[in-house]
Design an enzyme around this catalytic site. Sequence first.
Site, PDB file in Angstrom:
ATOM      1  N   HIS A   1       0.398  51.996   7.379  1.00  0.00           N
ATOM      2  CA  HIS A   1       0.601  50.818   6.715  1.00  0.00           C
ATOM      3  C   HIS A   1      -0.895  50.417   5.880  1.00  0.00           C
ATOM      4  O   HIS A   1      -1.512  49.801   6.475  1.00  0.00           O
ATOM      5  CB  HIS A   1       0.881  49.630   8.151  1.00  0.00           C
ATOM      6  CG  HIS A   1       1.105  48.392   7.325  1.00  0.00           C
ATOM      7  ND1 HIS A   1       2.061  47.445   7.875  1.00  0.00           N
ATOM      8  CD2 HIS A   1       0.998  47.743   6.281  1.00  0.00           C
ATOM      9  CE1 HIS A   1       2.457  46.330   7.207  1.00  0.00           C
ATOM     10  NE2 HIS A   1       1.558  46.445   5.865  1.00  0.00           N
TER      11      HIS A   1
ATOM     12  N   ASN B   1       5.079  52.396   5.282  1.00  0.00           N
ATOM     13  CA  ASN B   1       5.269  50.993   4.983  1.00  0.00           C
ATOM     14  C   ASN B   1       5.236  50.394   3.737  1.00  0.00           C
ATOM     15  O   ASN B   1       4.336  50.669   3.015  1.00  0.00           O
ATOM     16  CB  ASN B   1       4.647  50.141   5.973  1.00  0.00           C
ATOM     17  CG  ASN B   1       5.165  48.520   6.012  1.00  0.00           C
ATOM     18  OD1 ASN B   1       6.151  48.250   6.316  1.00  0.00           O
ATOM     19  ND2 ASN B   1       4.518  47.746   5.002  1.00  0.00           N
ATOM     20  N   GLU B   2       6.302  49.685   3.094  1.00  0.00           N
ATOM     21  CA  GLU B   2       6.096  49.145   1.980  1.00  0.00           C
ATOM     22  C   GLU B   2       5.642  50.288   0.681  1.00  0.00           C
ATOM     23  O   GLU B   2       4.691  50.086  -0.082  1.00  0.00           O
ATOM     24  CB  GLU B   2       5.050  48.297   1.752  1.00  0.00           C
ATOM     25  CG  GLU B   2       5.521  47.046   1.057  1.00  0.00           C
ATOM     26  CD  GLU B   2       4.583  45.571   1.174  1.00  0.00           C
ATOM     27  OE1 GLU B   2       5.199  44.687   0.386  1.00  0.00           O
ATOM     28  OE2 GLU B   2       3.598  45.776   1.807  1.00  0.00           O
TER      29      GLU B   2
ATOM     30  N   TYR C   1      11.514  38.515   0.840  1.00  0.00           N
ATOM     31  CA  TYR C   1      10.837  37.189   0.888  1.00  0.00           C
ATOM     32  C   TYR C   1      11.672  36.313  -0.162  1.00  0.00           C
ATOM     33  O   TYR C   1      12.048  35.317   0.201  1.00  0.00           O
ATOM     34  CB  TYR C   1       9.159  37.209   0.566  1.00  0.00           C
ATOM     35  CG  TYR C   1       8.561  37.791   1.911  1.00  0.00           C
ATOM     36  CD1 TYR C   1       8.507  37.176   3.062  1.00  0.00           C
ATOM     37  CD2 TYR C   1       8.323  39.269   1.963  1.00  0.00           C
ATOM     38  CE1 TYR C   1       7.449  37.742   4.136  1.00  0.00           C
ATOM     39  CE2 TYR C   1       7.582  39.805   2.842  1.00  0.00           C
ATOM     40  CZ  TYR C   1       7.350  38.838   4.000  1.00  0.00           C
ATOM     41  OH  TYR C   1       6.479  39.595   5.067  1.00  0.00           O
TER      42      TYR C   1
ATOM     43  N   GLU D   1      10.747  42.667   7.363  1.00  0.00           N
ATOM     44  CA  GLU D   1      10.077  41.558   7.217  1.00  0.00           C
ATOM     45  C   GLU D   1      10.947  40.503   6.353  1.00  0.00           C
ATOM     46  O   GLU D   1      11.711  40.745   5.481  1.00  0.00           O
ATOM     47  CB  GLU D   1       8.842  41.825   6.269  1.00  0.00           C
ATOM     48  CG  GLU D   1       7.482  42.576   6.944  1.00  0.00           C
ATOM     49  CD  GLU D   1       6.339  42.722   6.249  1.00  0.00           C
ATOM     50  OE1 GLU D   1       6.148  41.858   5.217  1.00  0.00           O
ATOM     51  OE2 GLU D   1       5.755  43.667   6.500  1.00  0.00           O
TER      52      GLU D   1
ATOM     53  N   TRP E   1       8.922  37.991   9.857  1.00  0.00           N
ATOM     54  CA  TRP E   1       7.486  38.177   9.603  1.00  0.00           C
ATOM     55  C   TRP E   1       6.847  36.596   9.757  1.00  0.00           C
ATOM     56  O   TRP E   1       7.479  35.872   8.975  1.00  0.00           O
ATOM     57  CB  TRP E   1       7.110  38.844   8.228  1.00  0.00           C
ATOM     58  CG  TRP E   1       5.656  38.817   8.002  1.00  0.00           C
ATOM     59  CD1 TRP E   1       4.782  37.787   7.378  1.00  0.00           C
ATOM     60  CD2 TRP E   1       4.775  39.925   8.627  1.00  0.00           C
ATOM     61  NE1 TRP E   1       3.575  38.315   7.446  1.00  0.00           N
ATOM     62  CE2 TRP E   1       3.520  39.640   8.042  1.00  0.00           C
ATOM     63  CE3 TRP E   1       4.883  41.039   9.033  1.00  0.00           C
ATOM     64  CZ2 TRP E   1       2.642  40.306   8.401  1.00  0.00           C
ATOM     65  CZ3 TRP E   1       3.990  41.855   9.286  1.00  0.00           C
ATOM     66  CH2 TRP E   1       2.586  41.696   8.871  1.00  0.00           C
TER      67      TRP E   1
ATOM     68  N   PHE F   1       2.226  33.120   8.015  1.00  0.00           N
ATOM     69  CA  PHE F   1       3.759  33.333   8.299  1.00  0.00           C
ATOM     70  C   PHE F   1       4.212  33.219   9.626  1.00  0.00           C
ATOM     71  O   PHE F   1       5.471  33.434   9.944  1.00  0.00           O
ATOM     72  CB  PHE F   1       4.051  34.821   7.724  1.00  0.00           C
ATOM     73  CG  PHE F   1       4.016  34.682   6.159  1.00  0.00           C
ATOM     74  CD1 PHE F   1       5.306  34.828   5.281  1.00  0.00           C
ATOM     75  CD2 PHE F   1       2.869  34.863   5.683  1.00  0.00           C
ATOM     76  CE1 PHE F   1       5.043  34.981   4.141  1.00  0.00           C
ATOM     77  CE2 PHE F   1       2.928  35.066   4.205  1.00  0.00           C
ATOM     78  CZ  PHE F   1       3.930  34.867   3.371  1.00  0.00           C
TER      79      PHE F   1
END
Length: 475
Positions: free
Chosen positions: A107, A153-154, A298, A365, A408, A424
């Site tokens: 991450h 991740n991401e 998001y 998330e 998240w 958050f």
Amino acid sequence: MKLKQAIYLVEGAADEDGRTPSIWDTFASTEASGGKLEVACDQYHKYKEDVQLMVDTGLDAYKFSISWSRLIPNGRGSVNPEGLQYYNNLIDELISHGIQPHVTLHHDDLPQALEDEYGGWVNSRLCMGDFTAYADLCFREFGDRVLHWATINEANVFAYGGYDVGITPPQRCSSPFGSLNCTRGNSTSEPYIVAHHILLAHSSTVSLYRLKYQSKQHGFIGLVLYTFGAIPVTDSKEDKIAFQRVKDFYFGWFLHPLVFGDYPETMKRNGGLRLPVFTNSESKLVKGSFDFIGVLYYSCATIIDNPESLRLQQRDFGADMAATINYFVDPVSSTSIFPIAPWGLRSFLEYIKEAYGNPPIYIYENGQRMLQNSSLDDIPRVNYLNGFIGGLLEALRNGSNTRGYFVWSFLDVLELFDGNEVSFGLYYVNLDDPDLKRYPKLSAISYSNFLKGKTFSSDAVSEVTKPSSLSYSLL
């Protein structure tokens, strides 16, 4: 239902018990992040307390990251026994309370030692070998209890943010595309090179897991992408084509090789020679190298065609995409909260179903951004989560293969871009308290009631334990 945290955002103990710096440590030391990496939420020391809080909330899964440099301080070679013990303790604590661990291996936190030695992810063979060996250790030591693994991740934001615009670790970029703080890198080529190396390292790791561990441990492995909902700003042919191009560049960048073994044609055409080419053996290795796709979601955006960018003498990932992305935020809110637009999540899940064969999805998330310390009565977050959970239910009814949903975030953590200025979390962490006491927000109580099958009522506000240092005013 589940919750998720990342190591550098929550774990703390950055320089304790043998852990060495990662590229995140270096990034945070040069950025005005507004928070302290060495402390964060101090879950390293408070994991038992936090797991009990998860039990009280009603969680059945928790996603966290392993710090590569805590487990293997030099990135390769000797294992740190204290790091090994910590993750064993955390996993055992979760399992003993009926909470499934979902583990991320990387991450944004490659060991700084490997970045210094050979440039980290810019160097394909060395980083692929070191990452696969690190993953092998994790599978061997923790795989008897961990059934869900995410390699990177991401991945799309890590490649773009870290190697093109320079806003995330390791902050590599070049003029005129990158941030002012970049002193090394090549924005025109490195995002594509790093993404290619990530795909090869990921697929090598999946191959290892399937060969050595999966039949015995019965787990699952995947890769995580940042996603958003989108619509063309007009009904023009140009904007509609740009809309598809954005999906190809942001999502197809990784999903196309994973599902079909090659990059989208639009990327190959616009990226040209800067986009690496898979050999036949690499294509076979990458294709199908996932059991699930992790999704971070998001907000949503409008897409506008921008053909002028293709005429630039120097082009990066954004210019090759040839489109302008305008993300939605609430125009009346000074906190830039995300609007409640569940249609965006539904449309994204529908696109994945239709374009990529409806693979298993974990939404790892989803959450609402608010100012830190603004209120424990976080009604915008309650409304946001209720709206998106409802939107997810509609997507499931329409055939989405979504297997899990994670909020998240569990705690108010040290955020990547905003430090401790925004939050958050379902639980407020009092950073002025030496014990970093956790307090439930209205969203924690609402979410807990939902998980336990109770009807949510505004009376839950009275259940919130409010620290004296916090403002209670509604946003």
